[in-house]
Design a protein around this motif. Structure first.
Motif, PDB file in Angstrom:
ATOM      1  N   UNK A 215      24.532  23.614  -8.983  1.00 21.70           N
ATOM      2  CA  UNK A 215      25.516  24.501  -9.979  1.00 21.70           C
ATOM      3  C   UNK A 215      24.799  25.972  -9.916  1.00 21.70           C
ATOM      4  N   UNK A 216      23.459  25.913  -9.824  1.00 24.09           N
ATOM      5  CA  UNK A 216      22.720  27.219  -9.897  1.00 24.09           C
ATOM      6  C   UNK A 216      23.263  28.066  -8.441  1.00 24.09           C
TER       7      UNK A 216
ATOM      8  N   UNK B  94      26.708  29.085  -8.285  1.00 23.93           N
ATOM      9  CA  UNK B  94      27.221  30.234  -9.240  1.00 23.93           C
ATOM     10  C   UNK B  94      26.738  31.566  -8.310  1.00 23.93           C
TER      11      UNK B  94
ATOM     12  N   UNK C  49      28.568  32.351  -5.239  1.00 25.88           N
ATOM     13  CA  UNK C  49      29.803  32.871  -5.745  1.00 25.88           C
ATOM     14  C   UNK C  49      29.707  34.247  -6.115  1.00 25.88           C
ATOM     15  N   UNK C  50      28.488  34.780  -6.960  1.00 22.05           N
ATOM     16  CA  UNK C  50      28.449  35.856  -7.279  1.00 22.05           C
ATOM     17  C   UNK C  50      28.011  36.772  -6.250  1.00 22.05           C
TER      18      UNK C  50
ATOM     19  N   UNK D 274      31.229  37.424  -3.904  1.00 25.26           N
ATOM     20  CA  UNK D 274      32.350  38.058  -4.593  1.00 25.26           C
ATOM     21  C   UNK D 274      31.797  39.679  -4.619  1.00 25.26           C
ATOM     22  N   UNK D 275      30.660  39.896  -4.826  1.00 21.83           N
ATOM     23  CA  UNK D 275      30.073  41.186  -5.107  1.00 21.83           C
ATOM     24  C   UNK D 275      30.606  41.832  -3.642  1.00 21.83           C
TER      25      UNK D 275
ATOM     26  N   UNK E  42      34.377  41.956  -2.806  1.00 15.12           N
ATOM     27  CA  UNK E  42      35.261  42.801  -3.416  1.00 15.12           C
ATOM     28  C   UNK E  42      34.562  43.829  -3.980  1.00 15.12           C
ATOM     29  N   UNK E  43      33.368  44.357  -3.344  1.00 18.31           N
ATOM     30  CA  UNK E  43      32.778  45.687  -3.739  1.00 18.31           C
ATOM     31  C   UNK E  43      33.703  46.807  -3.741  1.00 18.31           C
TER      32      UNK E  43
ATOM     33  N   UNK F 109      36.918  22.539 -14.015  1.00 19.00           N
ATOM     34  CA  UNK F 109      35.946  22.850 -14.463  1.00 19.00           C
ATOM     35  C   UNK F 109      35.250  22.659 -15.930  1.00 19.00           C
TER      36      UNK F 109
ATOM     37  N   UNK G  37      35.520  38.356 -11.048  1.00 20.20           N
ATOM     38  CA  UNK G  37      35.214  39.277  -9.973  1.00 20.20           C
ATOM     39  C   UNK G  37      36.225  39.178  -8.685  1.00 20.20           C
TER      40      UNK G  37
ATOM     41  N   UNK H 263      38.779  41.615  -7.630  1.00 18.74           N
ATOM     42  CA  UNK H 263      38.432  43.029  -8.383  1.00 18.74           C
ATOM     43  C   UNK H 263      37.981  43.948  -7.242  1.00 18.74           C
TER      44      UNK H 263
ATOM     45  N   UNK I  96      34.246  45.344  -7.177  1.00 21.43           N
ATOM     46  CA  UNK I  96      33.142  45.499  -8.290  1.00 21.43           C
ATOM     47  C   UNK I  96      32.154  46.396  -7.869  1.00 21.43           C
TER      48      UNK I  96
ATOM     49  N   UNK J  45      22.729  30.653 -16.613  1.00 27.66           N
ATOM     50  CA  UNK J  45      23.057  29.454 -15.909  1.00 27.66           C
ATOM     51  C   UNK J  45      21.845  28.404 -16.122  1.00 27.66           C
TER      52      UNK J  45
ATOM     53  N   UNK K 259      21.526  25.138 -17.904  1.00 30.49           N
ATOM     54  CA  UNK K 259      21.404  23.705 -17.186  1.00 30.49           C
ATOM     55  C   UNK K 259      20.290  23.102 -17.534  1.00 30.49           C
TER      56      UNK K 259
END
Ligand code: HEM
Ligand SMILES: [Cu+2]
Lengths: 318, 543
Positions: free
Chosen positions: A32-33, A36, A39-40, A43-44, A47-48, A69, B334, B337, B339, B356, B360
């Motif tokens: 999961x870490x 995440x 994903x960050x 996305x950054x 979609x910057x 989720x 995001x 978006x 960003x 996180x 966790x």
């Protein structure tokens, strides 16, 4: 310098169980870490600001996604819960044949006594492959008995007995720590647990001299503190006999009612220190309190003695 | 934009000490908690130096170390974390965000600061004249019968400070219920407000229990009344139940406001409405409510019954779900978006990552069998620093950067801001990640000496702490320096939605020239809009 451990020794049957669950959880956590973080990152970058991409119609809410989720973590955590509860229950339910060692914590040392009589300070010797049960109490503040290599820990409380068991699976010497902060020398309240081959262990026990067993010492104390005067032989006062009492239900006069209490360690301890609290039905509350007169290790010896009488015929009222 | 009426205009000390303006009270809090943060941080630095070697050779006495970690804990929890975001940002922003002129009870608000300072000064006094050595948890019977330090005084300090929490909480609840601008319905509230509302409920319901608990400790110590001491017929486990009944929910007092800040920053710097508004709002309430039911997970090895342990464990797993919802929703925000990685966003992304990991690893602590092994070791120290320092402090710093132009009218130098966020992130991980390993290896917490095989990881941790310290001092310096510039930030340098951005920076005394009327949903961002105003403001700061 770079040879330092990253994973602790596995020296009890419990250690393997805890580690298996831990590694499973570690896997879930890493997954999961990383998910995440990835994903960050994606996305950054994608979609910057200033980059030409399709940004039309961003979703504001998606029931199915939210439900997904919620449900997946829920299922995973219920697996972890059930698994961990299983590990926990095994840790606190000692097999009936476990050898019982007494532990008394005090600022700032551990006092340990084997049933055969030998006692030690800040050291514990045990045979490999045999289940050991610890019966623990504290003379002052709360301490906590922790052997990382066994993955076991239990707080040691004043005025109460707590228990813990383990089965050592690997010969060697391991840390024994106190993990409940207990004042100035908390970090020095440490010791070692030495796991030996059974034959070696028997030799070690014998090397302590063929002294009296813990129960025999308890008997001596039983006489010395004049418990015997009332509780056995030609009784001076009408008091219940203690043969066969240990582990059995005892009738207690509670106002007009009679209720039954199991004669376990707690009951015996309280009967010695606070005798008016639970009076056996049919007897007068005449026993004096021994509060402040018998030390914690001696109480454990007397209890061991009374326990050793468990097999004998009882002379109590019924 | 008439400058006369900006809330910072009056300079006299008197005008600050007698102010009832929520914005000024927020700044009073900001100055004082900054002070406490650095006092607590200094204690942490000395502790880390001590732990660089396995023998206690820096402080030279175990008692000194024990007093140090107690004061570090007490100051960081009660005088920094609990008040940080609510009392500084909450005070400043809550009325602005709902379009009110002030909080419902402005005088009570000022009073809460005085109460807080009284408790805090007693805390400092203890630090200077003897200290306390019980740990911030004050476990009995050590604290009641054995410690020879200033336990009663510390209990008094905590008792008093608790009232400032209660007053702030009450004030927020009443304000949100009664002072919303026309059109500001519950589902148009910014998520910041939702989170603070939930936090306030916890403050009002939980803090009295803490007050009673520390009072009982003081009474037991002074008069031996026999509540916690087994020799007098008391029960030491009872203390733990009472203590954690407050102190577990208190963790949410520390972290819910942090989530509040992140929920504002992420949509603004992604230029799109937050994903799953209602789920995030609902999860704040769920966390606040469920948070009251899990205190026993601090006591799995305390001697409480195994069945109680099971119940506390399963509920603890359930509380993790609402936190997971938030993390997933922030991340998804995001998507599609635009960003934009300015300082507040860097802090916010740092928050998400560290929170996180902290959250966790909390699952491991909720797992009965694993917790038995890692309870009261450095694993726990690492876990709670990830939540409280990696989470709450990151959010606090992110929030300060985000609203700094609003509070002061000044922009800070963006490049320094980004650098500080980066240094804090790296320093943080280097400090606290090795502690997870230390804990699993079995190094107990509150140890002033340790076994030599733990040294390498401890040295890494200490090295990280010195980097982290630099990261924390930097914002203090450049933010203060930015005050020397004229107030050029403009009302809305980030092009953010939200009522607080519709008034001047710094805002006028009564917040708005005309009372706002709300006609739209919150976070009405569009990815296409370009932020010229922002570029303009930033360029001023870096000139
Ligand atoms: C510069 C960053 C920091 C460092 C290097 C640091 C280091 C430490 C150390 C070495 C301990 C003692 C652990 C033990 O022996 O049990 C500790 C405990 C603690 N820290 Fe920090 N800390 C830092 C920041 C913070 C912050 C910002 C907070 C809260 C906002 C915090 C809250 C606590 C608490 C509550 C304890 C427990 C105290 C106790 O055991 O009574 N720390 N920290
Ligand atoms: Cu101890």
């Amino acid at each position: 310098m770079w040879n330092f451990p990253l994973f602790p020794d596995q020296a009890s049957t419990n250690a393997a169980r805890v580690d298996a669950l831990f590694l499973f959880e570690l896997g879930v956590i890493l997954f999961f870490t990383l998910a995440v973080c990835l994903a960050i990152f994606v996305l950054v970058v994608r979609f910057r600001r200033g980059r030409i991409v399709d940004r039309s119609g961003p979703p504001l809410e998606a029931r199915w996604l939210e439900v997904t989720w919620i449900v997946i973590p829920l299922i995973l955590s219920m697996i972890m819960f059930a698994w961990s509860a299983d590990v926990y229950f095994r840790l606190y339910q000692a097999p009936p044949d476990a050898a019982e060692i007494s532990v008394v914590g005090k600022q700032w040392m551990w006092y340990l006594q084997h049933p055969e009589g030998r006692s030690e300070i800040n050291q514990l010797h045990v045979p490999v492959g045999r289940p050991i049960k610890l019966k623990m109490t504290s003379q002052d503040v709360i301490h906590s008995f922790y052997v990382p290599a066994f993955r076991i820990k239990q707080d040691v409380l004043p005025g109460r007995y707590t228990t813990l068991w383990f089965e050592p699976s690997k010969v060697g010497t391991y840390h024994l720590f106190c993990t409940e902060y207990c004042g100035t020398s908390h970090s020095e309240m440490i010791g070692t647990v030495t796991v030996m081959e059974p034959a070696e262990y028997d030799g070690w026990l014998a090397a302590g001299g063929a002294g009296p067993s813990q129960a025999d010492e308890g008997e001596r104390l039983f006489v010395q503190h004049h418990c015997a005067g009332c509780h056995r032989g030609s009784q001076v006062v009408n008091a219940p006999r203690l043969e066969g009492v240990y582990g059995k239900p005892v009738p207690i006069q509670d106002g007009k009612e009679v209720r039954f209490v199991t004669a376990d360690d707690r009951y015996i301890r309280d009967s010695i220190l606070m005798p008016r609290q639970e009076v056996v039905a049919g007897y007068q509350p005449v026993m004096p309190s021994f509060q402040g007169q018998i030390s914690e290790p001696d109480l454990l010896k007397i209890i061991a003695y009374i326990k050793s009488l468990a097999a004998k015929e009882t002379g109590t009222v019924r | 934009m008439s400058n006369e009426e900006d809330y910072l205009q009056e300079y006299t000390l008197r005008s600050w000490l007698l102010t009832t303006d929520h914005k000024r009270v927020g700044l009073l809090y900001m100055a004082s908690i900054t002070l406490f943060f650095f006092v607590g941080g200094a204690a942490a630095t000395v502790m880390r130096l001590e732990l660089m070697t396995p023998k206690g050779d820096v402080l030279g006495s175990p008692d000194a170390y024990n007093r140090l970690f107690t004061m570090h804990g007490v100051i960081m929890i009660f005088f920094f974390l609990v008040p940080s975001i609510p009392a500084v940002l909450g005070n400043f922003l809550l009325p602005l965000m709902i379009g009110a002129r002030d909080l419902a009870f402005p005088k009570l608000n000022l009073l809460s600061w005085y109460v807080y300072m009284t408790g805090g000064l007693i805390g400092i006094w203890i630090l200077l004249f003897g200290g306390v050595d019980t740990g911030w948890t004050f476990y009995t019977p050590f604290s009641t019968m054995f410690s020879n330090t200033m336990v009663v005084t510390a209990a008094l300090a905590v008792f008093i400070t608790g009232f400032s929490s209660i007053l702030t909480g009450l004030n927020f609840i009443v304000t949100v219920h009664t002072m919303r601008a026309p059109g500001m319905t519950w589902f148009r509230l910014p998520l910041f407000v939702w989170s603070h509302y939930a936090t306030s409920l916890v403050m009002v319901l939980g803090t009295p229990v803490l007050a009673i608990t520390v009072m009982l400790v003081a009474l037991e110590r002074l008069f031996h009344i026999g509540i916690f001491d087994p020799k007098l017929g008391g029960d030491p486990i009872l203390f733990q139940h009472l203590f954690w009944f407050y102190s577990h929910p208190a963790v949410y007092i520390m972290v819910l406001p942090g989530m509040a800040v992140i929920s504002e920053i992420v949509p603004c710097f992604s230029r799109r409405p937050i994903f799953g508004y209602r789920f995030i709002a609902g999860s704040s309430m769920a966390i606040a409510i469920f948070g009251f039911l899990v205190w026993g997970h601090h006591m799995f090895v305390s001697g409480q019954s195994m069945y109680a342990g099971m119940v506390f464990s399963i509920i603890s797993f359930l509380v993790a779900i609402p936190s997971a919802i938030k993390v997933f929703n922030w991340t998804t925000t995001m998507y599609k978006g635009a960003v934009w990685l300015d300082t507040p966003m860097l802090y916010a992304l740092g928050f998400i990552g560290l929170f996180t990991i902290g959250g966790l690893t909390g699952l491991m602590l909720a797992s009965l069998g694993v917790d038995v092994h890692v309870h009261d070791t450095y694993f726990v120290v690492a876990h709670f620093h990830y939540i409280m320092v990696g989470g709450a402090v990151m959010a606090y710093l992110g929030g300060i950067h985000f609203w700094w132009p609003k509070m002061t009218g000044r922009m800070y130098p963006e490049i320094w801001g980004k650098l500080s966020a980066l240094i804090v992130f790296v320093g943080f991980n280097l400090t606290f990640f090795p502690q997870f390993i230390l804990g699993y290896l079995g190094m107990p917490r509150r140890y002033y000496e340790y076994s030599p095989e733990f040294q390498v990881l401890n040295v890494m941790s200490t090295a990280g702490a010195s980097i982290l310290a630099v990261g924390y001092v930097m914002p203090l310096v450049y933010l203060l320096l930015s005050l020397r510039q004229p107030a050029y930030a403009g009302p809305n340098p980030w092009g953010a939605t939200g009522l607080e951005w519709q008034t001047d920076s710094p805002p006028p005394v009564h917040n708005f020239h005309d009372m706002p009327v709300v006609t739209a949903e919150p976070y009405d961002y569009s990815p296409e809009a370009f932020q010229e105003e922002h570029d303009h403001a930033v360029s001023h700061a870096s000139r």
